[in-house]
Scaffold this active site. Sequence first.
Site, mmCIF file in Angstrom:
data_model
loop_
_atom_site.group_PDB
_atom_site.id
_atom_site.type_symbol
_atom_site.label_atom_id
_atom_site.label_comp_id
_atom_site.label_asym_id
_atom_site.label_seq_id
_atom_site.Cartn_x
_atom_site.Cartn_y
_atom_site.Cartn_z
ATOM 1 N N ILE A 132 -3.640 5.062 1.683
ATOM 2 C CA ILE A 132 -4.378 5.791 0.722
ATOM 3 C C ILE A 132 -4.584 4.511 0.124
ATOM 4 O O ILE A 132 -4.298 3.707 -0.595
ATOM 5 C CB ILE A 132 -3.542 6.630 0.410
ATOM 6 C CG1 ILE A 132 -2.535 8.034 1.265
ATOM 7 C CG2 ILE A 132 -4.357 7.700 -1.148
ATOM 8 C CD1 ILE A 132 -1.462 8.141 0.389
ATOM 9 N N GLY A 135 0.949 -1.178 -0.134
ATOM 10 C CA GLY A 135 -0.517 0.283 -0.079
ATOM 11 C C GLY A 135 0.892 1.401 0.302
ATOM 12 O O GLY A 135 2.372 1.406 0.049
ATOM 13 N N TYR A 136 0.362 2.613 -0.294
ATOM 14 C CA TYR A 136 1.198 3.824 -0.624
ATOM 15 C C TYR A 136 0.498 4.935 0.901
ATOM 16 O O TYR A 136 -0.385 4.751 1.371
ATOM 17 C CB TYR A 136 0.286 4.182 -1.514
ATOM 18 C CG TYR A 136 0.570 3.289 -2.814
ATOM 19 C CD1 TYR A 136 2.609 3.833 -3.285
ATOM 20 C CD2 TYR A 136 0.868 2.046 -3.039
ATOM 21 C CE1 TYR A 136 2.806 3.402 -3.772
ATOM 22 C CE2 TYR A 136 1.580 1.709 -4.255
ATOM 23 C CZ TYR A 136 2.377 2.325 -4.597
ATOM 24 O OH TYR A 136 3.170 1.424 -5.753
ATOM 25 N N VAL A 137 1.511 5.006 1.650
ATOM 26 C CA VAL A 137 1.417 6.038 2.348
ATOM 27 C C VAL A 137 1.600 7.238 2.075
ATOM 28 O O VAL A 137 0.765 8.175 2.984
ATOM 29 C CB VAL A 137 2.315 6.281 3.927
ATOM 30 C CG1 VAL A 137 2.021 4.821 4.544
ATOM 31 C CG2 VAL A 137 3.510 6.101 3.800
#
Length: 162
Positions: A82, A29-31
């Site tokens: 996100i 996932g992307y922060v």
Amino acid sequence: MAKEIERKFLVRGEAWRSAVASKSVLKQGYVASMDDRSVRIRILDEKTARLTMKIGRGTLTRDEFEYEIPVSDAEELLGNAIGIVIEKTRYRVPYEGFVWEVDVFAGAHRGLIIAEVEMGAETDSPPLPAWLGREVTGDFRYSNQALATEFEYDRHGLSHTA
């Protein structure tokens, strides 16, 4: 700093499966996600985790910074991702001196299969296996960043999330 130089293709058919050398299960996932940069968290086989920063967009080459982090930290960060957390199985498929990584997506992107090959230089010309479909190198929609934050996949292709 490392450079990531890769080409990316959609995959057609199942012929690649007979040449698989290894596989791994990934959650990522992307922060942070911006047009030309991202911060990604990835857990590999529930045993190791990495934080990766990538800078650059739309070309074969991007700057890449990658660091191992504790799995417990990665799990906490994925809880704050996100968009969606991507789930996929990555198969490594050797072909004529190059190793192709074939990603079979699960979860929200079930049915999507993408192959990429990392190269040592932009001038490398890896032989293309017959099981490759359309090239999507530089098409942001097929980046993991876009799949996590902006696009969803179904049997009709990609569409923007609501």
